[in-house]
Design a protein around this motif. Structure first.
Motif, short mmCIF file in Angstrom:
data_model
loop_
_atom_site.label_atom_id
_atom_site.label_comp_id
_atom_site.label_asym_id
_atom_site.label_seq_id
_atom_site.Cartn_x
_atom_site.Cartn_y
_atom_site.Cartn_z
N PHE A 163 36.21 69.61 40.05
CA PHE A 163 37.57 69.26 40.46
C PHE A 163 38.63 70.06 39.72
O PHE A 163 39.81 69.98 40.03
N CYS A 164 38.23 70.86 38.72
CA CYS A 164 39.20 71.30 37.72
C CYS A 164 39.65 72.76 37.86
O CYS A 164 38.83 73.68 37.94
N PRO A 167 39.73 76.37 34.33
CA PRO A 167 39.09 77.67 34.08
C PRO A 167 39.74 78.81 34.86
O PRO A 167 39.68 79.96 34.44
N GLN A 201 40.92 73.03 25.37
CA GLN A 201 40.46 72.32 26.58
C GLN A 201 39.15 71.60 26.32
O GLN A 201 38.86 70.57 26.88
N ARG A 277 29.58 67.26 36.12
CA ARG A 277 29.94 66.96 34.74
C ARG A 277 28.77 67.13 33.78
O ARG A 277 28.94 67.11 32.56
FE1 SF4 Z 1 38.43 71.14 33.29
FE2 SF4 Z 1 37.00 72.35 31.38
FE3 SF4 Z 1 37.86 69.82 31.03
FE4 SF4 Z 1 35.91 70.34 32.85
S1 SF4 Z 1 35.79 70.57 30.61
S2 SF4 Z 1 37.72 68.98 33.10
S3 SF4 Z 1 36.55 72.39 33.58
S4 SF4 Z 1 39.15 71.68 31.23
#
Ligand code: SF4
Ligand code: 5AD
Length: 454
Positions: A163-164, A167, A201, A277
């Motif tokens: 979902f993110c 990256p 992050q 995940r």
């Molecule tokens: Fe986004 Fe990286 Fe966090 Fe996954 S681990 S939610 S890809 S920032």
């Protein structure tokens, strides 16, 4: 002296980036103002992680058109995730925009601003950097603002959560050198900082892409040795990378605050799998149990996404269940929003309708309110160490601070307490904060001496 106004959307990373922007622009004699109408340079620092921020950015820029009409020579720029994502489209669509700078281009800003001022040259800089030295150009800071400081230890993310967008807009993981991080923290502490928040992050994978560099637990160990620093926090951790060593750090390091933000996103294995995940519900719960065995009083917070594609009623119920099971101290919950470039946006239809997402979000928040209130009520009568941050935002005339567990505490006190540690007794509770009475400042140093922190 010229004036710079920055509007910041989004997370702590972005707040820290805005501090860095202010810092690099100081070299060109710009100082910060919170009055946009007197600014010579106006920046929008954007975030596109959770919602369709593009639209918000275009409307904000629309409103800024008249700034240029009113005052000649005002320079307008957009930075952050939306700048990274839209690039030159922004310049094309917004004629009164001068600069677009990406998440790793802050050191370029003085040059870009100079070119607009002297040649009216509009520009876009959104490249990604290959090594971490670009972060050093603007760190260490020359000034501090209060007792608490954010310190970027890495940028980007190598995970592939479906979902993110991070990256794609913040690039691949790069870590700053541990030496310069420690040097920066030492310098902050010399200037009166007593609490640092290490930012990245996914800080758990700190150092992994830099051969020979310390691991994150080793970095924490070193920071824990810095005298006169009282509190260490960090944000954010991916549960898959929460190592045994990191869990043990919570038992071992006295300056490391007993609080961890560990985003679970969903309580259902099938959803976690579609989210890519890389952990299952049981594994996550085992890690929580281990953390609590190491540090029984640890406070936990998490992120939740509701309405991920295909999320059934049963799967959603499992998210409610995990909230009940873990009993988080605080949660941040969001409705799923498909983001450009991401695997989920390409593979799945956004098939949970907005009304259902809204209802699920409300259910999650209602449940968490009850759980947080119950937890906070248990604190009645307790004595807490609070670092006083400033005036309370919600209670006029009161001060606000945080406990080591990151709980917000409001209380009546003197302005002279700002920036210091006080000892308080909890006399009231709401779901999001505690109300307290100050006992004394001295008690805290005694409390801390006895734990061996001072
Ligand atoms: Fe986004 Fe990286 Fe966090 Fe996954 S681990 S939610 S890809 S920032
Ligand atoms: N939709 C909704 N929430 C999201 N987040 C990240 N991407 C999305 C998305 N596409 C949330 C996650 C993450 C937090 C920073 O933002 O919960 O942990």
């Amino acid at each position: 002296m010229k004036r710079l106004y920055i509007q910041t959307y989004g997370c702590q990373m972005n707040e820290r980036d805005s501090e860095r922007i202010a810092h690099v622009m100081k070299s060109m004699d710009y100082c910060l103002t919170d009055r946009i109408e007197e600014a010579d340079l106006v920046f929008l620092n954007t975030c596109s992680v959770r919602d369709k921020a593009e639209q918000k950015v275009y409307s904000a820029l629309g409103r800024w058109r008249e700034l240029k009409q009113k005052r000649e020579g005002v320079v307008v720029g957009v930075g952050g995730c939306v700048a990274q994502q839209e690039g030159s489209d922004l310049l094309r669509r917004v004629p009164h925009l001068d600069l677009v700078f990406g998440t790793q281009s802050i050191p370029e800003l003085p040059r870009m601003v100079k070119e607009v001022e002297s040649q009216k040259k509009r520009s876009v800089v959104i490249g990604f950097q290959r090594d971490a030295s670009y972060m050093e150009d603007v760190e260490p800071r020359v000034e501090v603002n209060g007792p608490k400081a954010m310190v970027t230890i890495m940028q980007g993310c190598n995970k592939v959560c479906s979902f993110c967008i991070v990256p794609y807009v913040r690039g691949r993981e790069i870590s700053r050198s541990s030496e310069s991080i420690i040097q920066e923290i030492r310098s902050l502490v010399r200037q009166g900082v007593t609490e640092v928040v290490l930012l990245g992050q996914n800080v758990n994978s700190y150092g992994k892409t830099s051969p020979g560099e310390l691991t994150f637990p080793q970095l924490l160990d070193k920071i824990n040795d810095i005298e006169a620093l009282r509190r260490i926090r960090f944000m954010t951790s991916h549960p898959q990378d929460l190592s045994v060593q990191l869990v043990e750090a919570f038992a071992k390091l006295e300056r490391l605050c007993e609080h961890l933000h560990l985003p679970v996103q969903s309580g259902a294995d099938a959803v976690l799998e579609r989210m890519r995940r890389n952990y299952r519900r049981e594994e996550y719960l085992r890690k929580i149990a281990r953390l609590r065995a190491c540090r029984p009083d640890i406070a936990l917070s998490t992120d939740i996404i509701v309405g991920f594609p295909g999320e059934t009623e049963e799967e959603f119920e499992q998210t409610l269940e995990i909230l009940q099971e873990v009993e988080y101290d605080e949660i941040f919950a969001f409705k799923y929003s498909p983001r450009p470039h991401t695997a989920a946006a390409k593979l799945y239809r956004d098939d949970v309708c907005d009304a259902v997402k809204k209802e699920r979000l409300e259910q999650v928040l209602r449940l968490q309110n009850e759980l947080s209130l119950r937890k906070n009520l248990q604190k009645l009568g307790a004595v807490e160490e609070v670092l006083v941050e400033g005036p309370s935002r919600h209670r006029k005339g009161q001060l606000m601070g945080r406990t080591r567990t990151n709980r917000i505490v409001n209380f009546l006190g003197e302005d002279s307490m700002i920036g210091r540690f006080v000892s308080v007794a909890v006399v009231g509770a709401s779901p999001n904060s505690l109300i307290a009475e100050v006992l004394s400042e001295e008690n805290v140093s005694e409390m801390i001496d006895s734990r061996g922190i001072a």
